[in-house]
Design a protein around this motif. Structure first.
Motif, mmCIF file in Angstrom:
data_model
loop_
_atom_site.group_PDB
_atom_site.id
_atom_site.type_symbol
_atom_site.label_atom_id
_atom_site.label_comp_id
_atom_site.label_asym_id
_atom_site.label_seq_id
_atom_site.Cartn_x
_atom_site.Cartn_y
_atom_site.Cartn_z
ATOM 1 N N ASP A 5 -4.003 0.424 -4.227
ATOM 2 C CA ASP A 5 -4.734 0.306 -2.965
ATOM 3 C C ASP A 5 -5.590 -0.957 -2.934
ATOM 4 O O ASP A 5 -5.683 -1.637 -1.901
ATOM 5 C CB ASP A 5 -5.607 1.543 -2.750
ATOM 6 C CG ASP A 5 -4.829 2.729 -2.217
ATOM 7 O OD1 ASP A 5 -3.772 2.514 -1.598
ATOM 8 O OD2 ASP A 5 -5.264 3.876 -2.413
ATOM 9 N N TYR A 7 -12.147 -1.553 -0.912
ATOM 10 C CA TYR A 7 -11.194 -0.628 -0.291
ATOM 11 C C TYR A 7 -10.653 0.363 -1.318
ATOM 12 O O TYR A 7 -10.560 1.578 -1.056
ATOM 13 C CB TYR A 7 -10.055 -1.425 0.350
ATOM 14 C CG TYR A 7 -8.970 -0.574 0.961
ATOM 15 C CD1 TYR A 7 -9.175 0.096 2.165
ATOM 16 C CD2 TYR A 7 -7.725 -0.456 0.333
ATOM 17 C CE1 TYR A 7 -8.159 0.873 2.735
ATOM 18 C CE2 TYR A 7 -6.709 0.317 0.895
ATOM 19 C CZ TYR A 7 -6.932 0.980 2.092
ATOM 20 O OH TYR A 7 -5.939 1.746 2.637
ATOM 21 N N GLY A 8 -10.307 -0.142 -2.500
ATOM 22 C CA GLY A 8 -9.835 0.739 -3.560
ATOM 23 C C GLY A 8 -10.884 1.751 -3.965
ATOM 24 O O GLY A 8 -10.584 2.939 -4.165
ATOM 25 N N ARG A 24 -11.313 4.440 -1.237
ATOM 26 C CA ARG A 24 -10.152 5.340 -1.150
ATOM 27 C C ARG A 24 -10.108 6.341 -2.307
ATOM 28 O O ARG A 24 -9.369 7.325 -2.242
ATOM 29 C CB ARG A 24 -8.868 4.523 -1.148
ATOM 30 C CG ARG A 24 -8.644 3.692 0.100
ATOM 31 C CD ARG A 24 -7.745 4.381 1.085
ATOM 32 N NE ARG A 24 -6.350 4.400 0.619
ATOM 33 C CZ ARG A 24 -5.343 4.881 1.324
ATOM 34 N NH1 ARG A 24 -5.571 5.406 2.521
ATOM 35 N NH2 ARG A 24 -4.108 4.852 0.852
ATOM 36 N N HIS A 25 -10.927 6.095 -3.330
ATOM 37 C CA HIS A 25 -10.800 6.922 -4.536
ATOM 38 C C HIS A 25 -12.163 7.369 -5.073
ATOM 39 O O HIS A 25 -12.478 7.174 -6.247
ATOM 40 C CB HIS A 25 -9.999 6.173 -5.598
ATOM 41 C CG HIS A 25 -8.592 5.917 -5.166
ATOM 42 N ND1 HIS A 25 -7.577 6.830 -5.300
ATOM 43 C CD2 HIS A 25 -8.042 4.839 -4.526
ATOM 44 C CE1 HIS A 25 -6.458 6.334 -4.791
ATOM 45 N NE2 HIS A 25 -6.708 5.123 -4.319
ATOM 46 N N ILE A 74 -5.529 3.653 -7.459
ATOM 47 C CA ILE A 74 -6.699 2.861 -7.059
ATOM 48 C C ILE A 74 -6.379 1.374 -7.144
ATOM 49 O O ILE A 74 -6.765 0.590 -6.257
ATOM 50 C CB ILE A 74 -7.939 3.219 -7.911
ATOM 51 C CG1 ILE A 74 -9.176 2.488 -7.338
ATOM 52 C CG2 ILE A 74 -7.744 2.885 -9.376
ATOM 53 C CD1 ILE A 74 -10.483 2.943 -7.972
ATOM 54 N N ARG A 122 0.821 -1.214 0.000
ATOM 55 C CA ARG A 122 0.000 0.000 0.000
ATOM 56 C C ARG A 122 0.854 1.262 0.000
ATOM 57 O O ARG A 122 0.546 2.234 -0.695
ATOM 58 C CB ARG A 122 -0.928 0.008 1.214
ATOM 59 C CG ARG A 122 -1.884 1.195 1.277
ATOM 60 C CD ARG A 122 -2.505 1.336 2.664
ATOM 61 N NE ARG A 122 -1.485 1.612 3.690
ATOM 62 C CZ ARG A 122 -1.747 1.671 5.004
ATOM 63 N NH1 ARG A 122 -2.974 1.456 5.440
ATOM 64 N NH2 ARG A 122 -0.774 1.918 5.861
#
Length: 530
Positions: A332, A367-368, A371-372, A329, A317
């Motif tokens: 992550d 999660y990706g 996060r984006h 992305i 990460r």
């Protein structure tokens, strides 16, 4: 009749251990038979679990912690119990009850994950009784118990179940069921077995123990046993997921043609819940997956019990990769997949998605997305789509690598994740299925070959690849690529090719990566040092 549930069978169950077939199902099977055998106040004294030497449990039940999960289920433990992993050692020493595993030829060995469970209990009268159950784990945490002391039955844990023996039970089955289904509880099914003087009542939940105590005292009732549902009770057994065409038709019937809404409508029907309540469960499951990823990133090296790998998720990460390589992305999402798999391999609480061997792809993808730029509501929509794609796969095939290799684990999870990514970025129902199809094209015949039987090598790498595969497939479809071949056909071919594989390539640790010289040396080294 179809019992596949999005929350139970596809993005579930919540479990401990590296394999849904070899961990989640054993825990639930063991817990259910314990409840059945101890329904009348009996005390478990001895439990023997038997595997066939030709099956898939025998070579890897220790490496994949099947023994831990059978023991915990037989002890009636909760998945969240702090001492969960200590139970096996205690019962092997005879503390609480005696526990043993035997590898011996089974009378019925028609599935690689066949198991016999023999329980000896002490009754309230001070007598010892032995019960024999037979069943199988069938992939993705799903299972069945198909006999109890020679009496044929079919328990899947999808409902609470009550067995009543006796002449009065046969004559008054409807009345007995009504007495047990009080309040908001629902009667889901009543079946009669006159050959064994037995009725079986399926309920949404078990009633208060007072209802059972009253039933036991009734004249004409010879015996009573009951077990709770292993997961969310299934209240409708309609065929909901067998074809992508039918699913898309449901989506087209929703405002805006949303496949995420179709998932919500179908799962609400399956579980007998409101759409609002079902949505809350999906969001809860989404948040759990994200929490698993966070826990993986916070893990300490000294807590790692993996035999071959060290903790690498946080390093992946935080790595500074060359500009233009992959993109943040994807980096992550890959790290998130590794993080979930590291929790999985370290026996932490995870969610099979659809299996524990592929438990990183979906949470890593979520999660990706989070996060984006995709918020929790958008991520929950994506998860609903992922689950729906997986349900069609389950309806037409299996998630058991013992039957289909890794193509039914990381192949299926990549297909699910690809559809979710397409949904998150505005794809319609057809594009979601096309993205899933593209993944399946490229994983046909993927073998399951865990080194030493541990879900580490190549499993963690396969989850990284599954995430990458999901994003690239969604990107291609949203950019205008046409998968051409239909999803249903590709699921069918995945299953067909899996059946053609040599058994050594289906989760036995005897072929593929597991048979390389390096892998064999690694296994020998850790075995000697154990």
């Amino acid at each position: 009749m179809q019992e596949i549930s999005l929350l139970n069978s596809v993005i579930g169950p919540v479990m401990r251990g590296p394999s849904s077939s070899h961990c989640a199902a054993p825990y639930m099977m063991a817990k259910l038979v314990r409840e059945l055998s101890c329904s009348n106040g009996e005390t478990l004294q001895n439990a023997v679990v038997r595997f066939d030497p030709r099956g898939s449990f025998a070579p890897c039940y220790k490496a994949q912690s099947s023994d831990e999960n059978f023991a915990a289920g037989l002890a009636g433990a909760k998945l969240t119990d702090a001492d969960y992993r200590e139970i096996l050692g205690r019962v092997e020493r005879g503390e609480g009850f005696r526990f043993a595993i035997e590898v011996t030829e089974l009378d019925n060995n028609n599935h690689p994950n066949r198991v016999d469970l023999e329980l000896s209990v002490l009754t309230l009268d001070g007598e010892t009784r032995t019960d024999l159950y037979t069943g199988a784990s069938i992939g993705g945490g799903m299972y069945y118990i198909d006999s109890m002391n020679g009496e044929a039955l079919f328990l899947t844990g999808k409902t609470a179940t009550v067995f009543v023996w006796g002449a009065d039970a046969i004559a008054n089955a409807d009345q007995i069921a009504a007495e047990l289904a009080t309040g908001e509880n629902s009667i889901l099914d009543i079946s009669h077995d006159p050959d064994h003087d037995r009725i079986e009542i399926s309920l949404q939940s078990l009633p208060d123990v007072k209802a059972f105590n009253e039933l036991r005292t009734r004249d004409g009732i010879a015996n009573l046993r009951y077990g709770d549902a292993s997961q969310y009770p299934v209240c409708a057994t309609d065929d909901l997921f067998s074809t992508s065409e039918a699913v898309i038709a449901v989506a087209d019937g929703q405002e805006g043609g949303s496949i995420a809404d179709a998932a919500l409508v179908l799962e609400a029907k399956r579980l007998g819940l409101s759409r609002e309540a079902t949505r809350a469960l999906f969001r809860e499951r989404c948040e759990l997956m994200l929490r698993v990823v966070a826990e993986g990133f916070d893990a300490k090296p000294e807590d790692n019990v993996m035999r071959f790998l060290t903790l690498r998720a946080r390093k992946v990460r935080d790595a500074n990769l060359p500009s233009g390589l992959g993109g943040p992305i994807l980096q992550d999402a890959m790290a998130g997949a590794l993080s979930a798999m590291e929790r999985d391999s370290n026996r932490g609480l995870v969610c099979a998605a659809p299996t524990a061997g592929s438990a990183g792809v979906v949470p890593g993808t979520l999660y990706g997305l989070i996060r984006h730029g995709i918020d929790i509501e958008g991520a929950t929509d994506a998860l609903q789509v992922m689950a729906l794609i997986g349900a069609v796969f389950a309806a037409r095939g299996t998630f058991a690598a013992e039957c289909g290799g890794c193509s039914v684990e990381t192949g299926a999870s990549a297909a699910m994740a690809a559809a979710g990514v397409a949904q998150a970025y505005g794809g319609d129902a057809k594009q979601c299925f096309d993205a899933a199809s593209m993944c399946l094209m490229n994983t046909l015949g993927l073998v399951c070959d865990p080194v030493g039987g541990d879900v580490e090598i190549p499993c963690h790498a396969r989850n990284v690849a599954g995430v990458s595969h999901a994003f690239s497939s969604a990107m291609a479809v949203l950019a205008g690529f046409d998968a051409v071949l239909g999803y249903d056909e590709l699921v069918d071919q995945t299953v067909k090719i899996g059946a053609l594989m040599h058994p050594d390539l289906r989760c036995t640790a005897r072929g593929g990566c597991a048979a390389t010289k390096t892998a064999l040396r690694m296994v020998e080294a850790v075995t000697k040092s154990a």
